[in-house]
Motif scaffolding. Structure first.
Motif, short mmCIF file in Angstrom:
data_model
loop_
_atom_site.label_atom_id
_atom_site.label_comp_id
_atom_site.label_asym_id
_atom_site.label_seq_id
_atom_site.Cartn_x
_atom_site.Cartn_y
_atom_site.Cartn_z
N CYS A 21 0.82 -1.21 0.00
CA CYS A 21 0.00 0.00 0.00
C CYS A 21 0.85 1.26 0.00
O CYS A 21 1.83 1.37 0.74
CB CYS A 21 -0.90 -0.02 1.23
SG CYS A 21 -2.21 1.21 1.19
N LYS A 64 -0.99 4.46 -0.41
CA LYS A 64 -1.91 5.56 -0.12
C LYS A 64 -3.07 5.03 0.70
O LYS A 64 -3.61 3.97 0.40
CB LYS A 64 -2.43 6.18 -1.42
CG LYS A 64 -3.39 7.34 -1.20
CD LYS A 64 -3.81 7.98 -2.51
CE LYS A 64 -4.98 7.24 -3.09
NZ LYS A 64 -5.56 7.86 -4.27
N GLU A 82 -6.72 6.56 2.50
CA GLU A 82 -7.65 7.67 2.76
C GLU A 82 -8.90 7.10 3.41
O GLU A 82 -9.61 6.30 2.81
CB GLU A 82 -8.03 8.39 1.47
CG GLU A 82 -8.98 9.55 1.71
CD GLU A 82 -9.40 10.28 0.44
OE1 GLU A 82 -10.16 11.25 0.57
OE2 GLU A 82 -8.98 9.89 -0.65
N LYS A 142 -12.41 8.17 5.08
CA LYS A 142 -13.31 9.32 5.08
C LYS A 142 -14.64 8.93 5.72
O LYS A 142 -15.26 7.95 5.31
CB LYS A 142 -13.54 9.78 3.64
CG LYS A 142 -14.52 10.90 3.48
CD LYS A 142 -14.72 11.23 2.00
CE LYS A 142 -15.80 12.25 1.80
NZ LYS A 142 -16.05 12.50 0.38
N GLU A 183 -15.82 5.41 4.01
CA GLU A 183 -15.20 4.64 2.94
C GLU A 183 -13.69 4.65 3.14
O GLU A 183 -13.13 5.58 3.72
CB GLU A 183 -15.59 5.16 1.56
CG GLU A 183 -15.17 6.57 1.26
CD GLU A 183 -15.66 7.05 -0.10
OE1 GLU A 183 -16.67 6.52 -0.62
OE2 GLU A 183 -15.04 7.96 -0.64
N GLY A 191 -10.24 4.39 1.07
CA GLY A 191 -9.56 4.44 -0.22
C GLY A 191 -8.12 4.01 -0.05
O GLY A 191 -7.44 4.45 0.88
N GLY A 207 -4.31 2.91 -2.21
CA GLY A 207 -3.50 2.81 -3.41
C GLY A 207 -2.55 1.64 -3.24
O GLY A 207 -1.81 1.58 -2.26
N ASP A 232 -5.84 2.16 -7.64
CA ASP A 232 -6.54 2.83 -6.55
C ASP A 232 -7.91 2.20 -6.42
O ASP A 232 -8.60 1.98 -7.42
CB ASP A 232 -6.69 4.32 -6.82
CG ASP A 232 -5.37 5.07 -6.76
OD1 ASP A 232 -4.51 4.68 -5.96
OD2 ASP A 232 -5.21 6.03 -7.53
N VAL A 233 -8.32 1.89 -5.19
CA VAL A 233 -9.62 1.30 -4.94
C VAL A 233 -10.29 2.04 -3.79
O VAL A 233 -9.62 2.64 -2.96
CB VAL A 233 -9.52 -0.21 -4.59
CG1 VAL A 233 -9.08 -1.02 -5.78
CG2 VAL A 233 -8.58 -0.44 -3.43
N THR A 234 -11.61 2.00 -3.78
CA THR A 234 -12.38 2.60 -2.69
C THR A 234 -13.41 1.58 -2.24
O THR A 234 -14.19 1.09 -3.05
CB THR A 234 -13.07 3.89 -3.14
OG1 THR A 234 -12.08 4.82 -3.59
CG2 THR A 234 -13.84 4.52 -1.98
#
Length: 136
Positions: A22, A24, A26, A28, A55, A57, A59, A122-124
């Motif tokens: 990984c 990144k 995020e 939120k 969620e 997120g 990378g 990138d996935v969310t």
């Protein structure tokens, strides 16, 4: 206020440490805002918090080797699993809280990029249930 640089963040999905893949993170959290304005609101909108959601997120640097990120995530596709993340991989405490909950692995893009690009994606993932912050 202490400042920090993300150098050794921690991410685990389904109890497996994926930090090495990984680059990144995020996380939120938000809520729907509900309009509760009435004639007695004095001409101003009034709002209350409605349904909450979060969620996650991420990378990832892609790796399709046996037992690497692609096989791990593909096996979890379309399921709800637990996660844990923190700013640092150090022990959890008041200066390094952990965030936990469950996420739906609703997407996975095994191949993404152009000639000469680093194989990454990138996935969310949407949350399922409550997001929890803990210091112990």
């Amino acid at each position: 206020m202490a400042k920090s640089v993300l150098l050794n963040s921690y991410i685990a999905i389904n109890a497996g440490d994926l930090s090495a893949y990984c680059s990144k993170i995020e996380l939120k959290a938000e809520c729907e805002d509900q309009d509760v304005t009435t004639f007695a609101s004095g001409g101003w909108n009034e709002r209350l918090a409605g349904l909450r959601s979060f969620e996650l997120g991420l990378g990832f640097k892609q790796d399709v080797a046996a037992a690497a990120i692609d096989s791990i995530m593909f096996a979890l596709l379309f399921t709800v699993v637990t996660f844990e993340t923190r700013l640092s991989n150090a022990v959890v405490g008041t200066s390094n809280p952990k965030y936990t909950g469950s996420i739906l692995i609703k997407e996975w893009t095994p191949i993404n990029g152009s000639v000469g690009d680093v194989a990454e994606l990138d996935v969310t993932f949407p949350g399922s249930g409550a997001l929890v912050r803990a210091t112990a």
